[in-house]
Design an enzyme around this catalytic site. Sequence first.
Site, PDB file in Angstrom:
ATOM      1  N   HIS A  48     106.273  32.388-127.909  1.00 55.71           N
ATOM      2  CA  HIS A  48     106.633  33.044-126.641  1.00 55.71           C
ATOM      3  C   HIS A  48     108.014  32.507-126.236  1.00 55.71           C
ATOM      4  CE1 HIS A  48     105.314  34.534-122.491  1.00 55.71           C
ATOM      5  NE2 HIS A  48     106.284  33.707-122.149  1.00 55.71           N
ATOM      6  N   ASN A  73     112.187  37.302-120.967  1.00 54.75           N
ATOM      7  CA  ASN A  73     111.538  37.087-122.266  1.00 54.75           C
ATOM      8  C   ASN A  73     112.403  37.664-123.380  1.00 54.75           C
ATOM      9  OD1 ASN A  73     109.218  37.318-120.218  1.00 54.75           O
ATOM     10  ND2 ASN A  73     108.190  36.548-122.024  1.00 54.75           N
ATOM     11  N   ARG A  86     103.585  41.945-116.954  1.00 51.34           N
ATOM     12  CA  ARG A  86     103.171  40.674-116.348  1.00 51.34           C
ATOM     13  C   ARG A  86     104.368  39.699-116.258  1.00 51.34           C
ATOM     14  NH1 ARG A  86     103.400  35.266-117.172  1.00 51.34           N
ATOM     15  NH2 ARG A  86     103.028  35.557-119.395  1.00 51.34           N
ATOM     16  N   ASP A  87     104.753  39.096-117.368  1.00 50.97           N
ATOM     17  CA  ASP A  87     105.851  38.119-117.325  1.00 50.97           C
ATOM     18  C   ASP A  87     107.135  38.823-116.885  1.00 50.97           C
ATOM     19  OD1 ASP A  87     106.966  35.627-117.595  1.00 50.97           O
ATOM     20  OD2 ASP A  87     106.584  35.407-119.728  1.00 50.97           O
ATOM     21  N   CYS A 114     110.015  33.012-114.970  1.00 52.70           N
ATOM     22  CA  CYS A 114     108.864  32.405-114.313  1.00 52.70           C
ATOM     23  C   CYS A 114     109.309  31.883-112.957  1.00 52.70           C
ATOM     24  CB  CYS A 114     108.310  31.270-115.171  1.00 52.70           C
ATOM     25  SG  CYS A 114     106.958  30.397-114.368  1.00 52.70           S
ATOM     26  N   HIS A 151     111.593  32.718-124.308  1.00 48.24           N
ATOM     27  CA  HIS A 151     112.463  33.319-123.295  1.00 48.24           C
ATOM     28  C   HIS A 151     113.886  33.253-123.856  1.00 48.24           C
ATOM     29  CE1 HIS A 151     109.830  33.987-119.708  1.00 48.24           C
ATOM     30  NE2 HIS A 151     109.005  33.331-120.499  1.00 48.24           N
TER      31      HIS A 151
HETATM   32  P1  HMG Z   1      96.512  26.633-104.545  1.00 45.50           P
HETATM   33  O1  HMG Z   1      97.369  27.023-103.387  1.00 45.50           O
HETATM   34  O2  HMG Z   1      96.427  25.191-104.931  1.00 45.50           O
HETATM   35  O3  HMG Z   1      95.028  27.210-104.462  1.00 45.50           O
HETATM   36  O4  HMG Z   1      97.036  27.478-105.798  1.00 45.50           O
HETATM   37  P2  HMG Z   1      94.004  27.306-103.319  1.00 45.50           P
HETATM   38  O5  HMG Z   1      92.670  27.216-103.986  1.00 45.50           O
HETATM   39  O6  HMG Z   1      94.345  26.333-102.209  1.00 45.50           O
HETATM   40  O7  HMG Z   1      94.215  28.811-102.791  1.00 45.50           O
HETATM   41  C1  HMG Z   1      95.285  29.212-101.974  1.00 45.50           C
HETATM   42  C2  HMG Z   1      95.008  30.632-101.508  1.00 45.50           C
HETATM   43  O8  HMG Z   1      95.051  31.539-102.630  1.00 45.50           O
HETATM   44  C3  HMG Z   1      93.614  30.794-100.923  1.00 45.50           C
HETATM   45  O9  HMG Z   1      93.704  31.843 -99.970  1.00 45.50           O
HETATM   46  C4  HMG Z   1      92.785  31.263-102.087  1.00 45.50           C
HETATM   47  O10 HMG Z   1      91.670  31.994-101.703  1.00 45.50           O
HETATM   48  C5  HMG Z   1      93.768  32.147-102.821  1.00 45.50           C
HETATM   49  P3  HMG Z   1      93.550  31.529 -98.382  1.00 45.50           P
HETATM   50  O11 HMG Z   1      92.282  30.786 -98.258  1.00 45.50           O
HETATM   51  O12 HMG Z   1      94.761  30.687 -98.055  1.00 45.50           O
HETATM   52  O13 HMG Z   1      93.565  32.900 -97.771  1.00 45.50           O
HETATM   53  N1  HMG Z   1      93.507  32.175-104.272  1.00 45.50           N
HETATM   54  C6  HMG Z   1      93.431  33.311-104.985  1.00 45.50           C
HETATM   55  N2  HMG Z   1      93.523  34.594-104.635  1.00 45.50           N
HETATM   56  C7  HMG Z   1      93.390  35.512-105.622  1.00 45.50           C
HETATM   57  N3  HMG Z   1      93.221  35.183-106.933  1.00 45.50           N
HETATM   58  C8  HMG Z   1      93.121  33.896-107.299  1.00 45.50           C
HETATM   59  C9  HMG Z   1      93.237  32.900-106.307  1.00 45.50           C
HETATM   60  N4  HMG Z   1      93.197  31.551-106.340  1.00 45.50           N
HETATM   61  C10 HMG Z   1      93.366  31.124-105.092  1.00 45.50           C
HETATM   62  N5  HMG Z   1      92.979  33.593-108.584  1.00 45.50           N
HETATM   63  C11 HMG Z   1      96.629  28.644-107.867  1.00 45.50           C
HETATM   64  C12 HMG Z   1      96.419  27.358-107.072  1.00 45.50           C
HETATM   65  C13 HMG Z   1      96.177  28.353-109.255  1.00 45.50           C
HETATM   66  C14 HMG Z   1      95.791  29.734-107.242  1.00 45.50           C
HETATM   67  C15 HMG Z   1      98.117  29.028-107.790  1.00 45.50           C
HETATM   68  O14 HMG Z   1      98.853  27.925-108.195  1.00 45.50           O
HETATM   69  C16 HMG Z   1      98.490  30.200-108.656  1.00 45.50           C
HETATM   70  O15 HMG Z   1      98.044  31.330-108.476  1.00 45.50           O
HETATM   71  N6  HMG Z   1      99.363  29.945-109.640  1.00 45.50           N
HETATM   72  C17 HMG Z   1      99.822  30.961-110.570  1.00 45.50           C
HETATM   73  C18 HMG Z   1     101.304  30.861-110.746  1.00 45.50           C
HETATM   74  C19 HMG Z   1     101.767  31.899-111.727  1.00 45.50           C
HETATM   75  O16 HMG Z   1     101.267  32.998-111.784  1.00 45.50           O
HETATM   76  N7  HMG Z   1     102.779  31.509-112.527  1.00 45.50           N
HETATM   77  C20 HMG Z   1     103.352  32.374-113.502  1.00 45.50           C
HETATM   78  C21 HMG Z   1     102.478  32.575-114.698  1.00 45.50           C
HETATM   79  S1  HMG Z   1     102.638  31.290-115.922  1.00 45.50           S
HETATM   80  C22 HMG Z   1     104.034  31.739-116.824  1.00 45.50           C
HETATM   81  O17 HMG Z   1     104.740  32.637-116.462  1.00 45.50           O
HETATM   82  C23 HMG Z   1     104.317  31.029-118.116  1.00 45.50           C
HETATM   83  C24 HMG Z   1     103.973  31.906-119.341  1.00 45.50           C
HETATM   84  O18 HMG Z   1     104.718  33.108-119.344  1.00 45.50           O
HETATM   85  C25 HMG Z   1     104.279  31.136-120.638  1.00 45.50           C
HETATM   86  C26 HMG Z   1     105.702  30.519-120.675  1.00 45.50           C
HETATM   87  O19 HMG Z   1     106.677  31.246-120.481  1.00 45.50           O
HETATM   88  O20 HMG Z   1     105.748  29.315-120.894  1.00 45.50           O
HETATM   89  C27 HMG Z   1     102.482  32.278-119.377  1.00 45.50           C
HETATM   90 MG    MG Z   2     106.743  33.349-120.030  1.00 47.53          MG
END
Ligand code: HMG
Ligand code: MG
Length: 289
Positions: free
Chosen positions: A195, A237, A4-5, A228, A197
């Site tokens: 967690h 990580n 994932r990450d 990220c 990095h």
């Molecule tokens: P948005 O653009 O505001 O959402 O994104 P929306 O509701 O306007 O949706 C946009 C489009 O995405 C739409 O499709 C939705 O249907 C679709 P369209 O109508 O344009 O065809 N959609 C989805 N499709 C599948 N699954 C879903 C989903 N939601 C909407 N769940 C949203 C808001 C939250 C969806 C977006 O911001 C997002 O997906 N963000 C995730 C970003 C991400 O994955 N970041 C990395 C993970 S966090 C991380 O790495 C940190 C961590 O490791 C800890 C650390 O290191 O600190 C955990």
């Molecule tokens: Mg992370």
Amino acid sequence: MGPRDGLQNENVQISTEIKLAVISALANSGLKEIEATSFVSPKWVPQLGDAFELWGQLPPGPLYSCLVPNQRGLHRALEAAAKRIAVFTAVTDEFCEHNLNMSVDESLAVFSEVVSEFRGQVPDGWVRGYLSTSFECPYSGRVNPERTAAALIRLFDLGVDEVSIGDTVGKAGPKEVAALCSEISAVDKGKVVWHFHDTYGTAVANTAMALQHGYLAFDASAGGLGGCPYSPGAGGNLSTDDLVYFLERSGVPTGVDREKLAHASEVIFQALGRSPASKAQVATLACSP
Ligand code: HMG
Ligand code: MG
């Protein structure tokens, strides 16, 4: 964290078959918990667009978890029969807006509903909460431990089983970890995960500091893959290989076979066209070509 990450930030699309082969090799190395994928929007993170397909083919053995960013993600995860989910917010609004297109308050409101719906549907399920930017935000700079401790309590208030404290950018040093440990000393240590990095090479030192304070749970990614997409400049990580070596040499058994682990992520590096860079992985592979 590798599948994932480890992969979410990579532009080269890795096939579902390769991901499954790596997950299987990681399981064979003795790892018992693997974060396999994210049910996030594929428009935001195309690399993990195969989450549903992948989930249905995971090899038996480890406990698998997945990220869900909203109700839509929860419904996809439930359809895939996921029993362990992770929600994710941040200490700072600046990062949360980039990562989730929501403020911290908005994300907590969404996740409150996600967690309660999940609990209703999966009574024996498990939920992790991630707290990003716990030390530093790529958009607003240093974050003080009092602020992180307050955010940690708000995340626990959602009813999550544990919180993973993220050094998202990988800039923290051991003294900052010690300061945060003091600030959160009233929180059950068994419910806190670190967690780190490894952008600046401090992840093992940070782990040592948290270990010294009595914490025993650490996130890591095979071969130190990771980053990220919404944290510019963030490195991979903490490498699972470095972590396992460090823990074993510190007298903490891990149950992981280091040689099998070192070989597990090789196929990903081949697909990415890069050589492994984690110190313990490189050293182990040199003795076990
Ligand atoms: P948005 O653009 O505001 O959402 O994104 P929306 O509701 O306007 O949706 C946009 C489009 O995405 C739409 O499709 C939705 O249907 C679709 P369209 O109508 O344009 O065809 N959609 C989805 N499709 C599948 N699954 C879903 C989903 N939601 C909407 N769940 C949203 C808001 C939250 C969806 C977006 O911001 C997002 O997906 N963000 C995730 C970003 C991400 O994955 N970041 C990395 C993970 S966090 C991380 O790495 C940190 C961590 O490791 C800890 C650390 O290191 O600190 C955990
Ligand atoms: Mg992370």
